[in-house]
Design a protein around this motif. Structure first.
Motif, PDB file in Angstrom:
ATOM      1  N   GLN A  82       0.826  -1.205   0.000  1.00 19.50           N
ATOM      2  CA  GLN A  82       0.000   0.000   0.000  1.00 19.50           C
ATOM      3  C   GLN A  82       0.863   1.257   0.000  1.00 19.50           C
ATOM      4  OE1 GLN A  82      -3.011   0.336  -0.605  1.00 19.50           O
ATOM      5  NE2 GLN A  82      -3.640   2.352   0.115  1.00 19.50           N
ATOM      6  N   LEU A  83       2.011   1.220   0.699  1.00 23.52           N
ATOM      7  CA  LEU A  83       2.912   2.372   0.698  1.00 23.52           C
ATOM      8  C   LEU A  83       3.403   2.655  -0.723  1.00 23.52           C
ATOM      9  CD1 LEU A  83       4.508   4.540   2.202  1.00 23.52           C
ATOM     10  CD2 LEU A  83       6.312   2.834   2.594  1.00 23.52           C
ATOM     11  N   GLY A  84       3.719   1.584  -1.463  1.00 24.82           N
ATOM     12  CA  GLY A  84       4.121   1.773  -2.851  1.00 24.82           C
ATOM     13  C   GLY A  84       3.005   2.383  -3.681  1.00 24.82           C
ATOM     14  N   ALA A 104      -0.374  13.001   0.118  1.00 26.33           N
ATOM     15  CA  ALA A 104       0.625  13.141   1.177  1.00 26.33           C
ATOM     16  C   ALA A 104       0.144  12.520   2.488  1.00 26.33           C
ATOM     17  CB  ALA A 104       0.947  14.622   1.381  1.00 26.33           C
ATOM     18  N   VAL A 105      -1.134  12.750   2.827  1.00 28.86           N
ATOM     19  CA  VAL A 105      -1.697  12.144   4.039  1.00 28.86           C
ATOM     20  C   VAL A 105      -1.635  10.621   3.949  1.00 28.86           C
ATOM     21  CG1 VAL A 105      -3.830  11.798   5.345  1.00 28.86           C
ATOM     22  CG2 VAL A 105      -3.182  14.087   4.615  1.00 28.86           C
ATOM     23  N   MET A 106      -1.957  10.075   2.779  1.00 24.14           N
ATOM     24  CA  MET A 106      -1.924   8.626   2.594  1.00 24.14           C
ATOM     25  C   MET A 106      -0.521   8.075   2.809  1.00 24.14           C
ATOM     26  SD  MET A 106      -4.810   7.066   1.783  1.00 24.14           S
ATOM     27  CE  MET A 106      -4.277   5.665   0.819  1.00 24.14           C
ATOM     28  N   VAL A 107       0.481   8.745   2.242  1.00 28.28           N
ATOM     29  CA  VAL A 107       1.865   8.270   2.381  1.00 28.28           C
ATOM     30  C   VAL A 107       2.303   8.297   3.839  1.00 28.28           C
ATOM     31  CG1 VAL A 107       4.275   8.787   1.829  1.00 28.28           C
ATOM     32  CG2 VAL A 107       2.556   8.868   0.030  1.00 28.28           C
ATOM     33  N   VAL A 108       2.077   9.429   4.516  1.00 27.57           N
ATOM     34  CA  VAL A 108       2.523   9.567   5.909  1.00 27.57           C
ATOM     35  C   VAL A 108       1.840   8.539   6.807  1.00 27.57           C
ATOM     36  CG1 VAL A 108       2.512  11.094   7.921  1.00 27.57           C
ATOM     37  CG2 VAL A 108       3.120  12.000   5.672  1.00 27.57           C
ATOM     38  N   MET A 109       0.529   8.391   6.674  1.00 28.99           N
ATOM     39  CA  MET A 109      -0.194   7.466   7.542  1.00 28.99           C
ATOM     40  C   MET A 109       0.139   6.006   7.237  1.00 28.99           C
ATOM     41  SD  MET A 109      -1.775   8.663  10.023  1.00 28.99           S
ATOM     42  CE  MET A 109      -2.548   7.092  10.445  1.00 28.99           C
ATOM     43  N   THR A 110       0.413   5.691   5.977  1.00 30.12           N
ATOM     44  CA  THR A 110       0.807   4.320   5.652  1.00 30.12           C
ATOM     45  C   THR A 110       2.135   3.988   6.296  1.00 30.12           C
ATOM     46  OG1 THR A 110      -0.375   4.481   3.539  1.00 30.12           O
ATOM     47  CG2 THR A 110       1.196   2.689   3.773  1.00 30.12           C
ATOM     48  N   ILE A 111       3.063   4.951   6.316  1.00 30.42           N
ATOM     49  CA  ILE A 111       4.342   4.742   6.996  1.00 30.42           C
ATOM     50  C   ILE A 111       4.121   4.520   8.488  1.00 30.42           C
ATOM     51  CG2 ILE A 111       6.527   5.853   7.637  1.00 30.42           C
ATOM     52  CD1 ILE A 111       6.469   7.242   4.898  1.00 30.42           C
ATOM     53  N   VAL A 112       3.208   5.302   9.073  1.00 31.86           N
ATOM     54  CA  VAL A 112       2.914   5.166  10.506  1.00 31.86           C
ATOM     55  C   VAL A 112       2.391   3.773  10.832  1.00 31.86           C
ATOM     56  CG1 VAL A 112       1.370   5.963  12.349  1.00 31.86           C
ATOM     57  CG2 VAL A 112       2.528   7.631  10.883  1.00 31.86           C
ATOM     58  N   PHE A 157      -8.657   5.984   6.516  1.00 37.12           N
ATOM     59  CA  PHE A 157      -8.569   4.962   5.468  1.00 37.12           C
ATOM     60  C   PHE A 157      -7.172   4.364   5.437  1.00 37.12           C
ATOM     61  CE2 PHE A 157      -7.426   3.858   1.084  1.00 37.12           C
ATOM     62  CZ  PHE A 157      -8.386   2.894   0.811  1.00 37.12           C
ATOM     63  N   ALA A 158      -6.156   5.223   5.509  1.00 39.06           N
ATOM     64  CA  ALA A 158      -4.774   4.742   5.470  1.00 39.06           C
ATOM     65  C   ALA A 158      -4.407   3.940   6.711  1.00 39.06           C
ATOM     66  CB  ALA A 158      -3.822   5.931   5.319  1.00 39.06           C
ATOM     67  N   LEU A 159      -5.100   4.165   7.823  1.00 34.65           N
ATOM     68  CA  LEU A 159      -4.808   3.451   9.058  1.00 34.65           C
ATOM     69  C   LEU A 159      -5.039   1.950   8.936  1.00 34.65           C
ATOM     70  CD1 LEU A 159      -4.031   3.738  12.089  1.00 34.65           C
ATOM     71  CD2 LEU A 159      -6.488   3.962  12.564  1.00 34.65           C
ATOM     72  N   GLY A 160      -6.047   1.552   8.161  1.00 31.43           N
ATOM     73  CA  GLY A 160      -6.351   0.127   8.065  1.00 31.43           C
ATOM     74  C   GLY A 160      -6.921  -0.313   6.744  1.00 31.43           C
ATOM     75  N   PRO A 161      -8.087   0.225   6.333  1.00 29.43           N
ATOM     76  CA  PRO A 161      -8.726  -0.244   5.104  1.00 29.43           C
ATOM     77  C   PRO A 161      -7.890  -0.080   3.848  1.00 29.43           C
ATOM     78  CG  PRO A 161     -10.289   0.982   6.448  1.00 29.43           C
ATOM     79  CD  PRO A 161      -8.946   1.160   7.086  1.00 29.43           C
ATOM     80  N   GLY A 162      -6.938   0.841   3.851  1.00 25.78           N
ATOM     81  CA  GLY A 162      -6.112   1.043   2.669  1.00 25.78           C
ATOM     82  C   GLY A 162      -5.154  -0.093   2.394  1.00 25.78           C
TER      83      GLY A 162
END
Length: 511
Positions: free
Chosen positions: A176-178, A332-340, A396-401
């Motif tokens: 997902q990060l990719g 940007a939010v998606m990238v940062v939260m996926t890293i988290v 969304f990025a926290l889990g469902p993504g």
């Protein structure tokens, strides 16, 4: 007769040290090579939006060169819709083929072969201006969809099978990060100041060749999935070599034991194809959970945010160009939260993170509806709409993504895993296409209440997953499968096999 307790504990400690996966160069190369496919998927998903006006100009100019007459606005709109939709159609076909492709060619080698499709796609999109052919663009997008459909099956399964169980969740998130990194890069490169111009838009599309070339360079030096080699190909020697290269220790017996146990557990079952998966009572709950997880990703409403966030920002008073730039904030939010979420995946757990993500999206989907309906009465609610949309993306990025992509590989043993991946990826692409196509009509008919259907879906998915999804962190594939089948003694059986192994290991060291 077993080993003395002290010897057993010592030997178990030694084995535990060896099975705590090190970050080896081969592991890093393998992950990076695989995630380049995920990046390509994200790039192709996001790259078509920014140059929409430029592509429509190209369609009109092509028609003028062909027969001397300009193309009507409606025809331009319909052709552009075909260009966008061809990617999802190709993705559906590629997703359906993914499991069979992974079994026939292997996880790594299947990805290598898939780069041919990716390179052909990028070439067609790049040369369409020189060839004065929008048909080349349509076929290029279709081939790109087939390539990315295969990627959405190949990459998650490869990442899950090269990882030890203690970091399987973290590696799974990297897919997902990719994807989100590819979306963000495509958004930035698509700015009018960069490559979103009349002269450079085809270069922007053609840059999709770069991840393919990187995969061609890196993947030949990466090992094939050890699970695929041992269980599917019965090649224990090469599976052992792959494990040693990936894990960074010289003794892979514990991993071999765990994979053999999975192999033995499934030998009583015939090879499972898609039809067998759909008709198997033993696999029904795992399949239902897999489908629901992927539907919870697409029917959450995130597609509406991805495709139409610019309109939200324009409704808040931003001009068109500024809204395009602001849309990159979603990426940007998606990238940062996926890293988290990478370290959280194996600490908090898949189930908890997915439920937290759905719950947060449920709350903020209600807030989005309220701010949209009341912003004409309270002007500053327009800003709240933007903030609520970004927080919605955060959850969304926290889990469902990310979790639906990795959890399907965990819910199934090696036999039905490829078929399950194919069905799940197919459902994901069809749902993506359906929501993307339906949302403009929903917006027209429902207006400010267009998010209400997504709110209802989020509630249903939250309840179902809360009731039926087991936690999979730090569990072997065999343990997860047994839990879904209702088995209760898998750990005791595994411990018995483990002690027997330790006895034989000790006798081998001290004959």
């Amino acid at each position: 007769m077993g080993l003395p307790p002290g010897e057993v504990e010592k030997k178990e400690t030694d084995l535990t040290i060896r099975t705590e996966m090190k970050i080896t160069l081969r592991l890093v190369m393998s992950v990076f090579g695989a995630v380049m496919g995920s990046f390509l998927f994200g790039y192709n998903t996001g790259v078509i939006n920014a140059p929409e006006a430029r592509i429509k100009e190209f369609l009109n100019e092509t028609n003028i060169k062909r027969d001397g007459t300009p193309m009507s606005v409606d025809t331009q709109t319909n052709l552009f819709a075909i260009i966008v939709a061809s990617f999802a159609i190709g993705g559906t076909a590629g997703g359906l083929l993914a499991g069979t492709w992974a079994d026939k060619f292997g996880r790594k080698n299947g990805s290598l072969l898939n780069t041919i499709c990716g390179i052909a796609s990028a070439a067609l999109m790049f040369f369409c201006r020189m060839g004065v052919s929008y048909e080349m663009l349509i076929v290029g997008r279709l081939l790109g969809g087939i390539c990315c459909g295969l990627i959405t099956g190949l990459t998650p399964i490869y990442l899950s099978e090269i990882a030890s169980q203690n970091i399987r969740g973290a590696l799974g998130v990297l897919h997902q990060l990719g994807v989100v990194s590819g979306i963000l890069v495509s958004q930035i490169l698509g700015f009018p100041e960069v490559m979103g111009t009349s002269d450079l838009w085809n270069y922007l599309l053609g840059l999709a060749v770069v991840p393919c070339i990187l995969q061609l360079i890196i993947l030949p030096f990466c090992p094939e999935s050890p699970r695929h080699l041992l269980i599917s190909k019965q090649d224990e020697a090469n599976a052992r070599k792959a494990l040693i290269a990936l894990r960074g220790y010289s003794d892979a017996e514990e991993d071999i034991l765990e994979m053999k146990a999975e192999d033995e557990a499934q030998k009583s079952e015939a090879k499972v194809n898609i039809w067998g998966l759909l008709t198997s009572r033993n696999l029904r709950m795992a399949l239902i959970l897999s489908v629901v997880m992927h539907l919870s990703q697409q029917f959450s409403g995130i597609v509406a945010i991805f495709y139409y966030s610019s309109s939200f920002f324009q409704d808040a008073g931003l001009d068109g160009d500024t809204a395009v730039h602001a849309t990159s904030g979603v990426g940007a939010v998606m990238v940062v939260m996926t890293i988290v979420t990478i370290p959280l995946m194996d600490k908090v757990g898949r189930r908890t993170l997915h439920l937290a993500g759905l719950g947060g999206m449920f709350v903020f989907s209600i807030l989005i509806t309220l701010t949209l309906t009341l912003q004409h009465l309270v002007p500053w609610f327009k800003i709240v709409t933007i903030v609520a949309s970004l927080v919605y993306v955060l959850f969304f990025a926290l889990g469902p993504g990310s979790i639906p992509w990795l959890i399907v590989a965990e819910l199934f043993s090696q036999g039905p895993r490829s078929a399950a991946i194919s069905v799940s990826v197919l459902v994901n692409w069809v749902a993506n296409f359906g929501v993307g196509y339906a949302f403009p009509h929903m917006k027209t008919s429902l207006g400010d209440y267009s998010f209400i259907p997504f709110t209802g879906f989020l509630l249903v998915f939250f309840i179902f997953i809360y009731l039926y999804l087991p936690e999979t962190k730090n569990k072997t594939f065999e343990e997860i499968s047994s839990t879904l089948r209702g088995g209760g003694n898998i750990r005791e059986d595994k411990n018995a096999r483990r002690e027997n192994y330790l006895v034989s290991y000790k006798s081998t060291e001290n004959p």
